[in-house]
Design an enzyme around this catalytic site. Structure first.
Site, PDB file in Angstrom:
ATOM      1  N   HIS A  87      -7.918  -6.113   0.946  1.00 13.08           N
ATOM      2  CA  HIS A  87      -6.214  -5.374   0.595  1.00 13.08           C
ATOM      3  C   HIS A  87      -5.375  -5.947   1.573  1.00 13.08           C
ATOM      4  O   HIS A  87      -4.311  -5.733   1.209  1.00 13.08           O
ATOM      5  CB  HIS A  87      -6.765  -4.179   0.959  1.00 13.08           C
ATOM      6  CG  HIS A  87      -5.828  -2.389   0.927  1.00 13.08           C
ATOM      7  ND1 HIS A  87      -5.428  -2.283  -0.233  1.00 13.08           N
ATOM      8  CD2 HIS A  87      -5.612  -2.311   1.518  1.00 13.08           C
ATOM      9  CE1 HIS A  87      -4.468  -1.279   0.009  1.00 13.08           C
ATOM     10  NE2 HIS A  87      -5.058  -1.285   1.480  1.00 13.08           N
TER      11      HIS A  87
ATOM     12  N   SER B  25       1.118  -0.815  -0.006  1.00 12.85           N
ATOM     13  CA  SER B  25       0.194  -0.525   0.156  1.00 12.85           C
ATOM     14  C   SER B  25       1.278   1.403  -0.197  1.00 12.85           C
ATOM     15  O   SER B  25       1.680   1.494  -1.014  1.00 12.85           O
ATOM     16  CB  SER B  25      -0.482  -0.114   1.654  1.00 12.85           C
ATOM     17  OG  SER B  25      -1.926   0.603   1.428  1.00 12.85           O
TER      18      SER B  25
END
Length: 249
Positions: free
Chosen positions: A229, A95
């Site tokens: 995620h 990320s």
């Protein structure tokens, strides 16, 4: 690896102590810390050095103000890596960490120590971000969004005191991610780039990941893993094995 432990940004997570050992350096997500990758140590062979970056504002650096600039974060990490004996390095960033790892790879390249490969996870290409205004949401909405993504441990999610302690750093990190733009005219890397996508990740459009290929002339591949995620918490052994396979002739 005691030399690394004395530094403030790059931390050793295993006992590999060969100067010529291959090294994996991991860059955590928004709100994440070096210990995010602590579980990887069991999956890393003893002749591979496992390192992770500890950003200010978390872990044993909690009292320090967060750094709100991706390039500045990368500059600090790269400076410490360049003080270590040259070694074949793999960079892995998740990320926000994918962007910091990318900028770090550029700095290492410019210093003559380009990594063997750059591995990016759960991140759109440099300069892109879905839900870029999330850090502006009211506290309750902001916290609920993070909890839904799976990035907040259940024991922490319901702890109001911890929430108040963590919110400023999380907002800073996500604002930093949203504000990041790559430098115009940046020369592409020549190392391979490997992209990891968590199936069902609401923050990353899989179709846009091909644009990561633009950051290198050295080849681009991508793979999809279960887990959304935060797929890196699923089958860590398989992920580590894949990362270690990168950059080999």
């Amino acid at each position: 690896m005691s030399r690394i432990r004395e530094r403030s940004w790059v931390r050793s997570l295993n006992a590999a102590d060969r100067p010529d050992a291959r090294a994996v350096c991991c860059f955590p997500h928004s709100g994440g810390s070096a210990i995010t990758f602590g579980g990887w140590s069991a999956a890393v062979p003893p002749d591979v050095s496992l390192m992770a970056v500890q950003y200010p504002g978390r872990g044993d650096r909690f009292a320090e103000p967060p750094v709100d600039d991706v390039a500045a974060m990368a500059g600090c990490a790269a400076a410490e890596l360049l003080r270590l004996p040259p070694a074949g390095r793999l960079l892995f960033g998740h990320s926000l960490g994918a962007l910091v790892a990318y900028e770090t790879a550029l700095l290492l390249r410019d210093a003559g120590e380009e990594p063997l490969a750059l591995c990016v996870s759960a991140a759109l290409p440099p300069g892109e971000m879905s839900n870029s205004g999330v850090h502006l949401a009211p506290d309750d909405e902001f916290w609920a969004t993070l909890c839904e993504l799976g990035g907040i441990e259940p024991a922490v999610a319901d702890n109001a005191e911890l929430r108040e302690l963590l919110l400023p750093t999380l907002r800073s990190d996500l604002r930093t991610h949203a504000d990041y733009r790559p430098r115009p005219g940046t020369r592409p890397l020549s190392c391979p780039v490997r992209c990891y996508h968590g199936a069902g990740d609401p923050l990353v459009d899989e179709e846009r990941l091909e644009d990561w290929a633009r950051v290198t002339s050295g080849g681009f591949t991508r793979t999809v893993r279960p887990g959304g995620h935060f797929h890196l918490t699923h089958d860590a052994e398989g992920l580590v094995a894949d990362v270690l396979s990168q950059g080999r002739a």
